[in-house]
Scaffold this active site. Structure first.
Site, PDB file in Angstrom:
ATOM      1  N   ASP A   8       0.862  -1.172   0.000  1.00  0.00           N
ATOM      2  CA  ASP A   8       0.000   0.000   0.000  1.00  0.00           C
ATOM      3  C   ASP A   8       0.909   1.235   0.000  1.00  0.00           C
ATOM      4  OD1 ASP A   8      -2.262   1.699   0.470  1.00  0.00           O
ATOM      5  OD2 ASP A   8      -1.752   1.672   2.609  1.00  0.00           O
ATOM      6  N   ASP A  10       0.014   5.104   0.913  1.00  0.00           N
ATOM      7  CA  ASP A  10      -0.126   6.076   2.012  1.00  0.00           C
ATOM      8  C   ASP A  10      -0.154   5.366   3.374  1.00  0.00           C
ATOM      9  OD1 ASP A  10      -0.370   8.181   0.094  1.00  0.00           O
ATOM     10  OD2 ASP A  10      -2.457   7.608  -0.210  1.00  0.00           O
TER      11      ASP A  10
HETATM   12 MG   LIG Z   1      -2.805   3.229   3.538  1.00  0.00          MG
END
Ligand SMILES: [Mg+2]
Ligand SMILES: [Zn+2]
Length: 168
Positions: A8, A10
């Site tokens: 992932d 962020d």
């Molecule tokens: Mg995230």
């Protein structure tokens, strides 16, 4: 077939903004230790593929061009990353936004990935559900056991790499 660590973006690679989207390079802050962690994963022989939901585009808060500029910058700073897949759509309007797993299947098709030897690292339940749905091992980045849904839990990417090294 390649073993891969799906990441992932962020909250894993860069600092997550509270109630906002990373719209420009100036808002993209790489977290401490990430570079070394990615280098270590490359040494262990993993492909590194970023899988990211970017609903800010669907909401009209940022453009696809804004996102591509941020990703160009990310690849310049972190050339260890092999590929990036993103979903620009609004929640509930597509079959790629995590926890849906189309981005993982697109990556598998393009890069010939073996899910069973691969990992998903994320800081949201949707990342973990997405990874589990294709048979990857999962690590949730969080510091609260109650919010932890993964097979493993780490405080940051550096800890995640230690977990992968011990459990591969
Ligand atoms: Mg995230
Ligand atoms: Zn989508």
């Amino acid at each position: 077939m390649s073993k891969t660590v799906f990441l992932d973006r962020d909250g894993v690679i860069n600092k997550k903004l509270e109630n906002d989207y990373v719209k420009s390079i100036s808002e993209f802050e790489i977290l401490e230790g990430v570079k070394i962690a990615l280098q270590k994963l490359k040494e262990l022989g993993y492909l590194l593929v970023v899988i990211t939901n970017q609903q800010g585009i669907g909401k009209g808060i940022m453009s696809e061009k804004d996102l591509l500029k941020v990703h160009e910058h990310m690849l310049k700073e972190l050339p260890e990353i092999d590929d990036i897949f993103y979903c620009p759509h609004l929640n509930g309007t597509c079959n790629c936004r995590k926890p849906e797993n189309k981005m993982l299947y697109d990556a598998k098709e393009k890069l010939d990935i073996d899910f069973n030897k691969s990992w998903m690292i994320g800081d949201s339940k949707s990342d973990i559900l997405c990874g589990k749905s294709v048979g990857c091992k999962t690590i949730m980045i969080c510091d609260n056991l109650k919010q932890h849904f993964g097979d493993f839990m780490g405080k940051n990417l550096v800890e995640c790499v230690e977990i992968i090294e011990k459990n591969r």
